[in-house]
Design an enzyme around this catalytic site. Sequence first.
Site, short mmCIF file in Angstrom:
data_model
loop_
_atom_site.label_atom_id
_atom_site.label_comp_id
_atom_site.label_asym_id
_atom_site.label_seq_id
_atom_site.Cartn_x
_atom_site.Cartn_y
_atom_site.Cartn_z
N ALA A 1 1.05 -1.21 -0.02
CA ALA A 1 -0.18 -0.19 -0.06
C ALA A 1 0.83 1.24 0.12
O ALA A 1 2.04 1.25 0.37
CB ALA A 1 -0.86 -0.19 1.10
N GLY B 1 0.62 -4.78 0.87
CA GLY B 1 -0.60 -5.03 0.28
C GLY B 1 -0.04 -5.91 -1.14
O GLY B 1 -1.14 -6.51 -1.49
N GLU C 1 -0.53 -9.44 -0.32
CA GLU C 1 -2.07 -9.48 0.47
C GLU C 1 -2.88 -9.58 -0.91
O GLU C 1 -3.81 -10.42 -1.10
CB GLU C 1 -2.33 -8.48 0.92
CG GLU C 1 -1.71 -8.58 2.49
CD GLU C 1 -2.17 -7.34 3.37
OE1 GLU C 1 -1.90 -6.10 2.72
OE2 GLU C 1 -2.51 -7.47 4.52
N GLU D 1 4.91 -4.46 7.53
CA GLU D 1 4.07 -3.55 8.32
C GLU D 1 4.53 -3.30 9.66
O GLU D 1 4.47 -2.14 10.05
CB GLU D 1 2.53 -4.25 8.29
CG GLU D 1 1.74 -3.99 6.82
CD GLU D 1 1.91 -5.08 6.03
OE1 GLU D 1 2.50 -6.08 6.42
OE2 GLU D 1 1.14 -5.37 4.92
N1 CO8 Z 1 4.34 3.27 -1.11
C1 CO8 Z 1 4.69 4.38 -1.67
N2 CO8 Z 1 5.88 4.36 -2.42
C2 CO8 Z 1 6.87 3.32 -2.73
C3 CO8 Z 1 6.50 2.43 -1.92
C4 CO8 Z 1 5.15 2.15 -1.12
N3 CO8 Z 1 4.91 0.81 -0.49
N4 CO8 Z 1 7.35 1.34 -2.22
C5 CO8 Z 1 8.11 1.76 -2.83
N5 CO8 Z 1 7.62 3.09 -3.47
C6 CO8 Z 1 8.53 4.24 -4.10
C7 CO8 Z 1 9.59 4.81 -3.35
O1 CO8 Z 1 9.45 5.59 -2.36
C8 CO8 Z 1 10.48 5.39 -4.42
O2 CO8 Z 1 10.13 6.68 -4.98
P1 CO8 Z 1 10.91 7.71 -5.35
O3 CO8 Z 1 11.67 7.39 -6.40
O4 CO8 Z 1 10.04 8.70 -5.67
O5 CO8 Z 1 11.63 7.99 -4.01
C9 CO8 Z 1 10.27 4.34 -5.71
O6 CO8 Z 1 9.16 3.61 -5.20
C10 CO8 Z 1 11.42 3.44 -5.70
O7 CO8 Z 1 11.66 2.70 -4.45
P2 CO8 Z 1 13.07 2.74 -3.81
O8 CO8 Z 1 13.97 3.79 -4.28
O9 CO8 Z 1 12.95 2.32 -2.45
O10 CO8 Z 1 13.62 1.31 -4.52
P3 CO8 Z 1 14.69 0.21 -3.80
O11 CO8 Z 1 15.01 -0.51 -4.91
O12 CO8 Z 1 15.74 1.03 -2.98
O13 CO8 Z 1 13.66 -0.51 -2.67
C11 CO8 Z 1 11.98 -1.61 -1.83
C12 CO8 Z 1 12.51 -1.51 -3.11
C13 CO8 Z 1 12.53 -2.53 -0.98
C14 CO8 Z 1 10.57 -2.47 -2.34
C15 CO8 Z 1 11.43 -0.39 -1.15
O14 CO8 Z 1 10.85 0.69 -2.00
C16 CO8 Z 1 10.50 -0.65 -0.01
O15 CO8 Z 1 10.90 -1.02 1.06
N6 CO8 Z 1 9.26 -0.31 -0.28
C17 CO8 Z 1 8.46 -0.49 0.93
C18 CO8 Z 1 7.85 -1.71 0.96
C19 CO8 Z 1 6.67 -1.79 2.09
O16 CO8 Z 1 7.11 -1.63 3.16
N7 CO8 Z 1 5.54 -2.25 1.71
C20 CO8 Z 1 4.57 -2.41 2.56
C21 CO8 Z 1 3.77 -1.11 2.78
S1 CO8 Z 1 2.64 -1.18 4.10
C22 CO8 Z 1 1.12 -2.39 3.38
O17 CO8 Z 1 1.48 -2.60 2.21
C23 CO8 Z 1 -0.07 -2.41 4.14
C24 CO8 Z 1 -1.11 -3.03 3.62
C25 CO8 Z 1 -2.48 -2.59 4.18
C26 CO8 Z 1 -2.74 -1.31 4.52
C27 CO8 Z 1 -3.93 -1.08 5.05
C28 CO8 Z 1 -4.08 0.44 5.48
C29 CO8 Z 1 -5.08 0.70 6.74
#
Ligand code: CO8
Length: 261
Positions: free
Chosen positions: A63, A108, A111, A131
Amino acid sequence: MAFINLETQGAVAVLTIDRPKALNALNSSVLEELDAAIDSLDVNAVRCLVITGAGERSFVAGADIGEMSTLTKAEGTAFGKKGNDVFRKIETLPIPVIAAINGFALGGGNELAMSCDIRICSESAIFGQPEVGLGITPGFGGTQRLARLVSPGMAKQLIYTGRNIKADEAKRIGLVNEVYPAEELMPAALKMAAGIAKNAPIAVRACKKAINEGLDLDMDAAIALEEELFGSCFETHDQVEGMGCFMSREKPKPKPVFTNN
Ligand code: CO8
Protein backbone atom coordinates in the site's frame (compact mmCIF):
# COMPACT_ATOMS: atom_id res chain seq x y z
CA MET A 1 -7.48 4.25 -16.54
CA ALA A 2 -4.16 5.72 -15.43
CA PHE A 3 -2.81 2.80 -13.40
CA ILE A 4 -4.53 -0.37 -14.65
CA ASN A 5 -4.28 -2.06 -18.03
CA LEU A 6 -6.86 -4.72 -18.77
CA GLU A 7 -6.42 -6.77 -21.93
CA THR A 8 -8.51 -9.70 -23.05
CA GLN A 9 -7.00 -12.36 -25.30
CA GLY A 10 -9.79 -14.81 -26.14
CA ALA A 11 -11.06 -16.37 -22.92
CA VAL A 12 -8.11 -15.06 -20.85
CA ALA A 13 -7.80 -11.53 -19.44
CA VAL A 14 -4.58 -9.96 -18.17
CA LEU A 15 -4.79 -7.15 -15.62
CA THR A 16 -1.55 -5.19 -15.12
CA ILE A 17 -0.99 -2.78 -12.26
CA ASP A 18 1.07 0.01 -13.75
CA ARG A 19 2.45 2.68 -11.43
CA PRO A 20 6.17 2.36 -12.09
CA LYS A 21 7.33 5.42 -10.19
CA ALA A 22 6.17 3.83 -6.92
CA LEU A 23 6.94 0.18 -7.82
CA ASN A 24 3.18 -0.30 -8.46
CA ALA A 25 2.25 0.62 -4.85
CA LEU A 26 -1.48 0.77 -4.16
CA ASN A 27 -2.80 4.24 -3.43
CA SER A 28 -6.53 5.08 -3.33
CA SER A 29 -6.65 5.78 -7.06
CA VAL A 30 -5.03 2.44 -7.93
CA LEU A 31 -7.46 0.62 -5.64
CA GLU A 32 -10.45 2.43 -7.16
CA GLU A 33 -9.27 1.62 -10.70
CA LEU A 34 -8.59 -1.99 -9.71
CA ASP A 35 -12.14 -2.21 -8.39
CA ALA A 36 -13.58 -0.69 -11.58
CA ALA A 37 -11.46 -2.96 -13.79
CA ILE A 38 -12.69 -6.07 -11.96
CA ASP A 39 -16.29 -4.81 -12.31
CA SER A 40 -15.76 -4.29 -16.04
CA LEU A 41 -14.69 -7.90 -16.65
CA ASP A 42 -17.20 -9.87 -18.68
CA VAL A 43 -17.02 -13.10 -16.66
CA ASN A 44 -19.42 -14.77 -19.09
CA ALA A 45 -16.79 -14.52 -21.82
CA VAL A 46 -13.53 -14.48 -19.82
CA ARG A 47 -12.73 -17.81 -18.14
CA CYS A 48 -9.48 -16.99 -16.33
CA LEU A 49 -7.85 -13.74 -15.15
CA VAL A 50 -4.10 -13.17 -14.73
CA ILE A 51 -2.97 -10.31 -12.47
CA THR A 52 0.59 -8.98 -12.73
CA GLY A 53 2.66 -5.83 -12.21
CA ALA A 54 4.16 -3.62 -14.92
CA GLY A 55 7.93 -3.58 -15.39
CA GLU A 56 10.58 -6.03 -14.30
CA ARG A 57 11.09 -5.07 -10.66
CA SER A 58 7.79 -5.18 -8.88
CA PHE A 59 4.43 -6.92 -8.70
CA VAL A 60 3.14 -4.49 -6.06
CA ALA A 61 5.43 -2.96 -3.38
CA GLY A 62 2.57 -2.57 -0.91
CA ALA A 63 0.00 0.00 0.00
CA ASP A 64 1.17 3.57 -0.58
CA ILE A 65 3.16 4.56 2.49
CA GLY A 66 3.08 8.27 1.63
CA GLU A 67 -0.71 8.28 1.47
CA MET A 68 -1.02 6.26 4.69
CA SER A 69 1.48 8.33 6.67
CA THR A 70 -1.02 11.02 7.74
CA LEU A 71 -4.19 8.96 8.17
CA THR A 72 -6.30 9.19 11.32
CA LYS A 73 -7.60 6.01 13.01
CA ALA A 74 -10.92 6.34 11.17
CA GLU A 75 -9.21 7.02 7.84
CA GLY A 76 -6.88 4.05 8.42
CA THR A 77 -9.87 1.78 9.00
CA ALA A 78 -11.58 3.14 5.86
CA PHE A 79 -8.41 2.64 3.77
CA GLY A 80 -8.15 -0.94 5.04
CA LYS A 81 -11.77 -1.53 4.07
CA LYS A 82 -11.22 -0.08 0.61
CA GLY A 83 -8.43 -2.58 -0.06
CA ASN A 84 -10.23 -5.48 1.62
CA ASP A 85 -13.40 -4.91 -0.42
CA VAL A 86 -11.49 -5.06 -3.71
CA PHE A 87 -9.39 -8.07 -2.68
CA ARG A 88 -12.48 -9.95 -1.50
CA LYS A 89 -14.11 -9.17 -4.86
CA ILE A 90 -11.10 -10.77 -6.57
CA GLU A 91 -11.15 -13.76 -4.20
CA THR A 92 -14.86 -14.40 -4.81
CA LEU A 93 -14.82 -13.71 -8.56
CA PRO A 94 -16.57 -16.71 -10.14
CA ILE A 95 -13.64 -17.39 -12.49
CA PRO A 96 -10.11 -18.44 -11.39
CA VAL A 97 -7.47 -15.74 -10.90
CA ILE A 98 -3.72 -16.36 -11.27
CA ALA A 99 -1.18 -13.96 -9.72
CA ALA A 100 1.95 -13.75 -11.90
CA ILE A 101 4.36 -12.21 -9.38
CA ASN A 102 7.18 -10.53 -11.26
CA GLY A 103 9.14 -8.89 -8.40
CA PHE A 104 8.33 -7.27 -5.05
CA ALA A 105 5.14 -8.58 -3.43
CA LEU A 106 5.33 -6.73 -0.13
CA GLY A 107 2.58 -5.85 2.33
CA GLY A 108 -0.52 -5.09 0.25
CA GLY A 109 1.25 -6.68 -2.75
CA ASN A 110 1.55 -10.03 -1.01
CA GLU A 111 -2.03 -9.57 0.21
CA LEU A 112 -3.24 -8.97 -3.35
CA ALA A 113 -1.41 -12.12 -4.51
CA MET A 114 -3.00 -14.11 -1.68
CA SER A 115 -6.51 -13.04 -2.75
CA CYS A 116 -5.87 -14.82 -6.07
CA ASP A 117 -6.52 -18.55 -6.51
CA ILE A 118 -3.03 -19.49 -7.72
CA ARG A 119 0.36 -17.79 -7.28
CA ILE A 120 3.36 -18.28 -9.56
CA CYS A 121 6.44 -16.05 -9.55
CA SER A 122 9.73 -15.10 -11.15
CA GLU A 123 13.08 -16.08 -9.59
CA SER A 124 13.56 -12.44 -8.55
CA ALA A 125 10.29 -12.17 -6.62
CA ILE A 126 10.48 -11.01 -3.00
CA PHE A 127 7.64 -11.60 -0.55
CA GLY A 128 6.96 -10.16 2.88
CA GLN A 129 4.62 -8.47 5.29
CA PRO A 130 6.85 -5.61 6.53
CA GLU A 131 4.03 -3.67 8.24
CA VAL A 132 5.19 -4.02 11.85
CA GLY A 133 8.33 -2.13 10.86
CA LEU A 134 6.05 0.75 9.84
CA GLY A 135 4.02 0.62 13.06
CA ILE A 136 0.91 -1.00 11.58
CA THR A 137 -0.54 -4.49 11.11
CA PRO A 138 -1.14 -6.01 7.69
CA GLY A 139 -4.47 -4.42 6.71
CA PHE A 140 -5.59 -5.96 3.43
CA GLY A 141 -6.23 -9.49 4.75
CA GLY A 142 -2.62 -10.54 5.42
CA THR A 143 -3.12 -11.79 8.97
CA GLN A 144 -5.98 -14.00 7.78
CA ARG A 145 -4.94 -15.27 4.35
CA LEU A 146 -1.26 -15.87 5.16
CA ALA A 147 -2.20 -17.91 8.26
CA ARG A 148 -4.61 -20.01 6.21
CA LEU A 149 -2.19 -20.44 3.32
CA VAL A 150 1.14 -21.29 4.96
CA SER A 151 0.14 -22.25 8.55
CA PRO A 152 -0.44 -19.99 11.55
CA GLY A 153 3.08 -20.53 12.91
CA MET A 154 4.85 -19.57 9.68
CA ALA A 155 2.50 -16.61 9.15
CA LYS A 156 3.24 -15.36 12.67
CA GLN A 157 6.98 -15.70 12.10
CA LEU A 158 6.85 -13.73 8.82
CA ILE A 159 4.48 -11.07 10.16
CA TYR A 160 6.16 -10.55 13.58
CA THR A 161 9.67 -10.37 12.11
CA GLY A 162 8.66 -8.44 8.97
CA ARG A 163 11.36 -10.46 7.18
CA ASN A 164 11.30 -10.60 3.38
CA ILE A 165 11.72 -13.97 1.71
CA LYS A 166 12.90 -14.94 -1.76
CA ALA A 167 11.05 -17.00 -4.35
CA ASP A 168 12.60 -20.36 -3.40
CA GLU A 169 11.56 -19.97 0.25
CA ALA A 170 8.09 -18.79 -0.81
CA LYS A 171 7.76 -22.01 -2.78
CA ARG A 172 9.08 -24.13 0.09
CA ILE A 173 6.44 -22.78 2.50
CA GLY A 174 3.60 -23.06 -0.05
CA LEU A 175 3.09 -19.35 -0.65
CA VAL A 176 3.69 -19.84 -4.40
CA ASN A 177 3.16 -22.93 -6.54
CA GLU A 178 5.97 -22.49 -9.09
CA VAL A 179 9.03 -20.31 -9.73
CA TYR A 180 10.14 -19.38 -13.29
CA PRO A 181 12.98 -17.42 -14.90
CA ALA A 182 11.62 -13.88 -15.41
CA GLU A 183 11.10 -14.23 -19.17
CA GLU A 184 9.15 -17.48 -18.72
CA LEU A 185 6.71 -16.17 -16.08
CA MET A 186 4.03 -14.58 -18.29
CA PRO A 187 4.14 -17.35 -20.92
CA ALA A 188 3.67 -19.86 -18.09
CA ALA A 189 0.80 -17.84 -16.59
CA LEU A 190 -0.92 -17.52 -19.96
CA LYS A 191 -0.46 -21.22 -20.70
CA MET A 192 -1.94 -22.17 -17.33
CA ALA A 193 -4.82 -19.70 -17.85
CA ALA A 194 -5.53 -21.11 -21.32
CA GLY A 195 -5.50 -24.64 -19.88
CA ILE A 196 -8.07 -23.61 -17.26
CA ALA A 197 -10.14 -21.66 -19.81
CA LYS A 198 -10.57 -24.67 -22.07
CA ASN A 199 -12.16 -26.77 -19.31
CA ALA A 200 -15.88 -26.87 -18.62
CA PRO A 201 -16.62 -23.46 -17.05
CA ILE A 202 -19.57 -24.55 -14.93
CA ALA A 203 -17.39 -27.23 -13.34
CA VAL A 204 -14.38 -24.93 -12.87
CA ARG A 205 -16.58 -22.32 -11.16
CA ALA A 206 -18.15 -24.98 -8.95
CA CYS A 207 -14.68 -26.24 -7.94
CA LYS A 208 -13.61 -22.71 -6.94
CA LYS A 209 -16.77 -22.25 -4.89
CA ALA A 210 -16.43 -25.67 -3.25
CA ILE A 211 -12.81 -25.10 -2.22
CA ASN A 212 -13.19 -21.48 -1.10
CA GLU A 213 -16.46 -21.87 0.78
CA GLY A 214 -15.71 -25.40 2.02
CA LEU A 215 -12.55 -24.25 3.80
CA ASP A 216 -14.70 -22.13 6.13
CA LEU A 217 -17.02 -25.04 7.04
CA ASP A 218 -16.68 -28.14 9.20
CA MET A 219 -16.05 -31.35 7.23
CA ASP A 220 -19.68 -32.56 7.28
CA ALA A 221 -20.98 -29.25 5.96
CA ALA A 222 -18.09 -28.98 3.49
CA ILE A 223 -18.80 -32.43 2.05
CA ALA A 224 -22.51 -31.53 1.80
CA LEU A 225 -21.53 -28.39 -0.13
CA GLU A 226 -19.43 -30.48 -2.51
CA GLU A 227 -22.33 -32.91 -3.02
CA GLU A 228 -24.64 -30.01 -3.87
CA LEU A 229 -22.20 -28.48 -6.35
CA PHE A 230 -21.35 -31.88 -7.85
CA GLY A 231 -25.05 -32.55 -8.39
CA SER A 232 -25.57 -29.09 -9.90
CA CYS A 233 -23.21 -29.98 -12.77
CA PHE A 234 -25.51 -32.74 -14.06
CA GLU A 235 -27.87 -32.04 -16.97
CA THR A 236 -25.80 -28.98 -17.89
CA HIS A 237 -24.43 -28.58 -21.40
CA ASP A 238 -20.90 -29.05 -20.06
CA GLN A 239 -21.64 -32.37 -18.35
CA VAL A 240 -23.76 -33.78 -21.17
CA GLU A 241 -21.16 -32.69 -23.76
CA GLY A 242 -18.14 -33.68 -21.64
CA MET A 243 -19.32 -37.18 -20.83
CA GLY A 244 -21.02 -37.70 -24.22
CA CYS A 245 -17.79 -36.81 -26.01
CA PHE A 246 -15.79 -39.14 -23.77
CA MET A 247 -18.13 -41.98 -24.72
CA SER A 248 -18.06 -41.16 -28.45
CA ARG A 249 -14.32 -40.29 -28.43
CA GLU A 250 -15.04 -36.77 -29.75
CA LYS A 251 -13.60 -33.46 -28.55
CA PRO A 252 -16.01 -31.53 -26.27
CA LYS A 253 -17.20 -28.17 -27.58
CA PRO A 254 -17.76 -25.72 -24.70
CA LYS A 255 -20.36 -22.99 -25.24
CA PRO A 256 -18.69 -19.71 -26.28
CA VAL A 257 -20.61 -17.68 -23.67
CA PHE A 258 -21.11 -18.83 -20.10
CA THR A 259 -24.59 -19.76 -18.90
CA ASN A 260 -25.58 -21.70 -15.79
CA ASN A 261 -26.93 -24.62 -17.77
N1 CO8 B 1 4.51 3.19 -1.04
C1 CO8 B 1 4.87 4.32 -1.67
N2 CO8 B 1 5.96 4.43 -2.45
C2 CO8 B 1 6.71 3.35 -2.60
C3 CO8 B 1 6.40 2.12 -1.99
C4 CO8 B 1 5.24 2.07 -1.17
N3 CO8 B 1 4.83 0.94 -0.58
N4 CO8 B 1 7.35 1.24 -2.31
C5 CO8 B 1 8.23 1.87 -3.11
N5 CO8 B 1 7.85 3.14 -3.28
C6 CO8 B 1 8.52 4.17 -4.08
C7 CO8 B 1 9.73 4.74 -3.35
O1 CO8 B 1 9.34 5.73 -2.42
C8 CO8 B 1 10.53 5.29 -4.50
O2 CO8 B 1 9.97 6.51 -4.89
P1 CO8 B 1 10.94 7.77 -5.24
O3 CO8 B 1 11.76 7.31 -6.40
O4 CO8 B 1 9.99 8.87 -5.55
O5 CO8 B 1 11.76 8.00 -4.02
C9 CO8 B 1 10.26 4.29 -5.62
O6 CO8 B 1 9.07 3.61 -5.25
C10 CO8 B 1 11.37 3.29 -5.80
O7 CO8 B 1 11.60 2.69 -4.51
P2 CO8 B 1 13.05 2.63 -3.82
O8 CO8 B 1 13.91 3.79 -4.27
O9 CO8 B 1 12.85 2.47 -2.36
O10 CO8 B 1 13.62 1.30 -4.50
P3 CO8 B 1 14.62 0.27 -3.84
O11 CO8 B 1 15.01 -0.66 -4.92
O12 CO8 B 1 15.71 0.95 -3.11
O13 CO8 B 1 13.75 -0.52 -2.75
C11 CO8 B 1 11.81 -1.65 -1.90
C12 CO8 B 1 12.65 -1.28 -3.15
C13 CO8 B 1 12.62 -2.62 -1.02
C14 CO8 B 1 10.54 -2.33 -2.39
C15 CO8 B 1 11.48 -0.37 -1.10
O14 CO8 B 1 10.93 0.60 -1.99
C16 CO8 B 1 10.51 -0.59 0.00
O15 CO8 B 1 10.88 -1.08 1.06
N6 CO8 B 1 9.23 -0.19 -0.21
C17 CO8 B 1 8.21 -0.30 0.81
C18 CO8 B 1 7.76 -1.73 0.94
C19 CO8 B 1 6.75 -1.84 2.06
O16 CO8 B 1 7.05 -1.59 3.21
N7 CO8 B 1 5.54 -2.25 1.70
C20 CO8 B 1 4.46 -2.45 2.64
C21 CO8 B 1 3.72 -1.16 2.82
S1 CO8 B 1 2.52 -1.28 4.12
C22 CO8 B 1 1.26 -2.14 3.42
O17 CO8 B 1 1.28 -2.57 2.29
C23 CO8 B 1 0.07 -2.36 4.29
C24 CO8 B 1 -1.13 -2.90 3.53
C25 CO8 B 1 -2.38 -2.73 4.30
C26 CO8 B 1 -2.71 -1.32 4.51
C27 CO8 B 1 -3.95 -1.13 5.32
C28 CO8 B 1 -4.10 0.31 5.66
C29 CO8 B 1 -5.01 0.62 6.75
